[in-house]
Design a protein around this motif. Structure first.
Motif, PDB file in Angstrom:
ATOM      1  N   THR A  53      -6.317  32.237 -28.480  1.00 46.95           N
ATOM      2  CA  THR A  53      -6.706  30.382 -28.285  1.00 46.95           C
ATOM      3  C   THR A  53      -5.783  29.775 -27.469  1.00 46.95           C
ATOM      4  N   GLY A  54      -6.006  28.580 -27.407  1.00 45.79           N
ATOM      5  CA  GLY A  54      -5.263  27.899 -26.561  1.00 45.79           C
ATOM      6  C   GLY A  54      -5.950  28.410 -24.896  1.00 45.79           C
ATOM      7  N   GLN A  55      -6.820  29.351 -24.641  1.00 39.60           N
ATOM      8  CA  GLN A  55      -7.114  29.693 -23.101  1.00 39.60           C
ATOM      9  C   GLN A  55      -8.077  28.316 -22.562  1.00 39.60           C
ATOM     10  N   LYS A  56      -8.016  28.283 -21.033  1.00 33.82           N
ATOM     11  CA  LYS A  56      -9.827  27.379 -21.135  1.00 33.82           C
ATOM     12  C   LYS A  56     -10.571  28.191 -21.040  1.00 33.82           C
ATOM     13  N   VAL A  57     -11.479  28.003 -20.560  1.00 33.63           N
ATOM     14  CA  VAL A  57     -13.115  28.338 -20.343  1.00 33.63           C
ATOM     15  C   VAL A  57     -13.775  27.116 -19.948  1.00 33.63           C
ATOM     16  N   GLN A  58     -15.109  27.764 -19.890  1.00 33.52           N
ATOM     17  CA  GLN A  58     -16.247  26.825 -19.059  1.00 33.52           C
ATOM     18  C   GLN A  58     -17.265  27.166 -19.533  1.00 33.52           C
ATOM     19  N   VAL A  59     -18.067  26.209 -20.053  1.00 34.49           N
ATOM     20  CA  VAL A  59     -19.220  25.373 -20.986  1.00 34.49           C
ATOM     21  C   VAL A  59     -20.483  25.056 -20.291  1.00 34.49           C
ATOM     22  N   ILE A  60     -21.789  26.046 -20.420  1.00 31.25           N
ATOM     23  CA  ILE A  60     -22.373  25.328 -19.348  1.00 31.25           C
ATOM     24  C   ILE A  60     -23.501  24.985 -20.226  1.00 31.25           C
ATOM     25  N   VAL A  61     -23.941  23.715 -20.305  1.00 27.78           N
ATOM     26  CA  VAL A  61     -24.967  23.529 -21.800  1.00 27.78           C
ATOM     27  C   VAL A  61     -26.531  23.534 -21.151  1.00 27.78           C
ATOM     28  N   SER A  62     -27.450  24.071 -22.335  1.00 25.08           N
ATOM     29  CA  SER A  62     -29.186  24.504 -21.824  1.00 25.08           C
ATOM     30  C   SER A  62     -29.444  23.235 -20.988  1.00 25.08           C
ATOM     31  N   GLY A  63     -29.781  23.616 -19.687  1.00 21.02           N
ATOM     32  CA  GLY A  63     -30.688  22.052 -19.022  1.00 21.02           C
ATOM     33  C   GLY A  63     -29.546  20.905 -18.299  1.00 21.02           C
ATOM     34  N   TYR A  64     -28.433  22.027 -18.254  1.00 17.86           N
ATOM     35  CA  TYR A  64     -26.494  20.857 -17.438  1.00 17.86           C
ATOM     36  C   TYR A  64     -26.515  21.417 -17.078  1.00 17.86           C
ATOM     37  N   GLU A  65     -27.223  22.626 -16.518  1.00 15.05           N
ATOM     38  CA  GLU A  65     -26.104  23.468 -15.452  1.00 15.05           C
ATOM     39  C   GLU A  65     -25.268  23.215 -14.352  1.00 15.05           C
ATOM     40  N   ASP A  66     -25.912  21.760 -14.043  1.00 18.38           N
ATOM     41  CA  ASP A  66     -25.092  21.103 -13.149  1.00 18.38           C
ATOM     42  C   ASP A  66     -23.671  20.466 -13.498  1.00 18.38           C
ATOM     43  N   GLN A  67     -23.688  20.565 -14.413  1.00 14.70           N
ATOM     44  CA  GLN A  67     -22.779  19.228 -15.383  1.00 14.70           C
ATOM     45  C   GLN A  67     -21.554  20.627 -15.984  1.00 14.70           C
ATOM     46  N   PRO A  68     -21.082  21.303 -15.406  1.00 13.47           N
ATOM     47  CA  PRO A  68     -20.532  22.405 -16.405  1.00 13.47           C
ATOM     48  C   PRO A  68     -19.131  21.933 -16.829  1.00 13.47           C
ATOM     49  N   GLN A  69     -18.460  21.921 -18.346  1.00 16.21           N
ATOM     50  CA  GLN A  69     -17.385  20.981 -18.969  1.00 16.21           C
ATOM     51  C   GLN A  69     -16.463  22.537 -18.562  1.00 16.21           C
ATOM     52  N   VAL A  70     -14.957  21.816 -19.093  1.00 14.74           N
ATOM     53  CA  VAL A  70     -14.065  22.579 -19.216  1.00 14.74           C
ATOM     54  C   VAL A  70     -13.735  22.621 -20.655  1.00 14.74           C
ATOM     55  N   ARG A  79     -14.517  28.032 -31.178  1.00 15.92           N
ATOM     56  CA  ARG A  79     -15.012  27.283 -31.402  1.00 15.92           C
ATOM     57  C   ARG A  79     -13.453  26.699 -30.748  1.00 15.92           C
ATOM     58  N   GLY A  80     -14.506  25.103 -30.040  1.00 13.16           N
ATOM     59  CA  GLY A  80     -14.010  24.531 -29.184  1.00 13.16           C
ATOM     60  C   GLY A  80     -14.331  22.701 -29.227  1.00 13.16           C
ATOM     61  N   THR A  81     -13.869  21.918 -28.419  1.00 13.07           N
ATOM     62  CA  THR A  81     -14.611  20.490 -28.525  1.00 13.07           C
ATOM     63  C   THR A  81     -14.638  20.069 -26.924  1.00 13.07           C
ATOM     64  N   ILE A  82     -15.981  19.607 -27.007  1.00 14.36           N
ATOM     65  CA  ILE A  82     -16.015  19.087 -25.940  1.00 14.36           C
ATOM     66  C   ILE A  82     -16.786  17.382 -25.637  1.00 14.36           C
ATOM     67  N   PRO A  83     -16.372  16.596 -24.619  1.00 12.59           N
ATOM     68  CA  PRO A  83     -16.344  15.535 -25.276  1.00 12.59           C
ATOM     69  C   PRO A  83     -18.149  15.045 -24.683  1.00 12.59           C
ATOM     70  N   ASN A  84     -18.686  14.495 -25.234  1.00 15.21           N
ATOM     71  CA  ASN A  84     -20.644  13.932 -25.297  1.00 15.21           C
ATOM     72  C   ASN A  84     -20.575  12.533 -25.169  1.00 15.21           C
TER      73      ASN A  84
END
Length: 404
Positions: free
Chosen positions: A260-277, A297-302
Motif C-alpha cells: 500500500t502506498g507504492q506507485k505503479v504504472q497503469v496502461i489503459v487498453s487502447g491508450y498505450e501512449d498515455q500511461p498513468q501513474v 485498487r487505486g485511483t486515476i484521474p479521468n
C-alpha cells in the motif's frame, strides 16, 4: 591367325558390352536414389513433410515437391518479397531490461463519487424531468416532482407556527414550534428558498419538486411517472467519472512485490501512449474463492471523461532487478520442438536462422542469453514467414542438426 583375330574381336565386344551395362545400371541407380531423396510437402501446411507424393492429412491438398536447392542454410529474398512479407529488422544492443510483472485489471466507477437519490417522503411521482440514463446533470437541476399529502400537512403546520410567531414574537413556545416545523420540512428535503417562498405566498401545495444534490451522469432510473414510492424508495443513481478506480488481480506469488502506498504504472487498453501513474490505495488481504487471487485498487484521474468504466487495463509492477541485457521483441523468436531460434540478416536480402538461448521473458520482450552478438541485425517482424518459407523450399526444419 584368322581364328585368333575373331576371338579377340569377340572378347573386346563382350568387354564393351559389360562396361555399357554397368554404366546404364549406375545411371539408373543414381536416378532411383534421386527420386528416393525427393521429399514433398503441403503448400498450406509446410510442417507436413513426406518422402513421396500424396495428400495432406490436414487439408487434403496434393503434396508438392520441394525445390532441389536444399543444401543452402539461408534464404534470399528480393525487395518485393521483403515488402510482401512485411519484414522488419533491428540491430541488437544492450538495453535496460526490467522483469516487471503485468497484472490484468479494469476500470470501475469510484463509489465515493456515486450518489443515490431516494424519495424523502411517500407519494406519487408526477413528473420526471430526466427520463433516460446517460444524461449529464448539474447540481441544483430539478429531477422530479412528487405529490405528497404528508408534505402538504407539514407545510400547513409550518405556516400556522409562523403566523403564531408573527403575532406573539416574544413567546418562546411558539418560536420552538416554528423551529420544529421548519426542521421537519428541511429533513424532508425542502430548501430554505422553498420555505421562504412558502411563507411569502401563504399557500401550501402537495406538489413538491426535488433538485439534484450533486452533478453527475444518470446511471440508473428506478421509477416512472405515475408510480407510487415509499419514504426512502430509490429514484435514480448519479455517477461522476472525473476519477475512476483501477482494480487489478494479484496472484499470491506476486503479493510480496506490492504494498500500500507504492506507485505503479497503469496502461489503459487502447491508450498505450498515455500511461498513468497510480498510487496503490488498498490491497484486499483475502483471496477470491472462485479465482484464488487477490485484488489491489487505486485511483486515476479521468480528464474530460475520456475513459469509461469497464475498460481493460494493465498494471505494471516494477522489479528491483534491472540490468542491461540483449533483448528482443517476443514475436522475433520462433519456438518449436528443437528449441528457439531467430533470423539474422547476414547481408542485404540474405536471411539465416540462428539458435538462441532465452532468459527472462516479459509480456513484450525476451532476454537472449546466448546465440547473438551486440550489433547483429535480427528480423523482428515476419520471422514466422521466413520459417515457413524455409521449410517449404528446403524440405527440412531450419534448426535441424543445430546445437548451441
Amino acid at each position: 591367325m584368322k581364328k585368333k583375330r575373331v576371338l579377340l574381336i569377340t572378347f573386346l565386344t563382350i568387354i564393351a558390352f559389360l562396361f555399357l551395362f554397368a554404366a546404364c545400371a549406375k545411371k539408373e541407380e543414381t536416378k532411383v536414389t534421386r527420386e528416393k531423396a525427393q521429399t514433398y510437402t503441403c503448400p498450406m501446411h509446410p510442417q507436413i513433410v513426406k518422402n513421396g507424393p500424396g495428400t495432406c492429412p490436414i487439408c487434403g491438398m496434393d503434396l508438392v515437391p520441394f525445390e532441389k536447392n536444399n543444401a543452402q542454410d539461408f534464404l534470399i529474398l528480393g525487395a518485393s518479397q521483403q515488402a510482401l512479407a512485411n519484414l522488419r529488422t533491428m540491430k541488437v544492443g544492450e538495453n535496460e531490461f526490467s522483469n516487471s510483472s503485468r497484472l490484468n485489471g479494469r476500470l470501475v466507477t469510484d463509489p465515493e463519487q456515486t450518489v443515490y437519490v431516494s424519495s424523502r417522503v411517500a407519494g406519487r411521482i408526477e413528473v420526471l424531468y430526466v427520463k433516460e440514463t446517460g444524461v449529464p446533470i448539474r447540481k441544483g437541476q430539478p429531477l422530479y416532482k412528487i405529490y405528497s399529502e404528508q408534505l402538504s400537512s407539514l407545510q400547513q403546520e409550518y405556516l400556522v407556527a409562523a403566523a403564531q410567531v408573527s403575532s406573539f414574537p416574544e413567546d418562546k413556545r411558539f418560536n420552538q414550534m416554528k423551529t420544529a416545523a421548519k426542521q421537519k420540512l428541511l429533513l424532508y428535503g425542502q430548501s430554505e428558498a422553498q420555505l421562504s417562498d412558502l411563507v411569502k405566498k401563504q399557500k401550501v401545495s402537495p406538489y413538491v419538486t426535488y433538485f439534484a444534490p450533486n452533478s453527475g451522469i444518470i446511471a440508473e432510473l428506478s421509477v416512472t411517472e405515475g408510480q407510487y414510492v415509499g419514504e426512502g424508495g430509490s429514484i435514480m443513481k448519479l455517477e461522476d467519472y472525473d476519477r475512476l478506480w483501477v482494480e487489478a488481480d494479484v496472484y499470491p506469488s506476486d503479493a510480496h512485490k506490492i504494498k500500500t502506498g507504492q506507485k505503479v504504472q497503469v496502461i489503459v487498453s487502447g491508450y498505450e501512449d498515455q500511461p498513468q501513474v497510480m498510487r496503490v490505495d488498498f490491497i484486499n488481504p483475502a483471496l477470491q474463492t472462485s479465482k484464488q487471487i487477490m485484488q489491489l485498487r487505486g485511483t486515476i484521474p479521468n480528464p474530460s471523461n475520456q475513459w469509461q468504466a469497464g475498460l481493460q487495463a494493465v498494471v505494471l509492477l516494477p522489479s528491483s532487478g534491472q540490468k542491461n541485457v540483449l533483448a528482443l521483441p517476443v514475436d522475433a523468436v520462433i519456438r518449436d520442438g528443437n528449441g528457439a531460434h531467430v533470423w539474422i540478416e547476414a547481408e542485404k536480402g540474405k536471411y539465416q536462422p540462428r539458435m538462441v538461448t532465452l532468459g527472462v521473458e516479459t509480456f513484450d520482450e525476451v532476454e537472449i542469453t546466448d546465440g547473438l552478438k551486440n550489433g547483429e541485425t535480427v528480423v523482428v517482424s515476419g520471422a514466422y514467414l521466413l520459417y515457413s518459407e524455409f521449410i517449404l523450399k528446403k524440405g527440412k526444419n531450419p534448426m535441424e542438426g543445430m546445437k548451441m
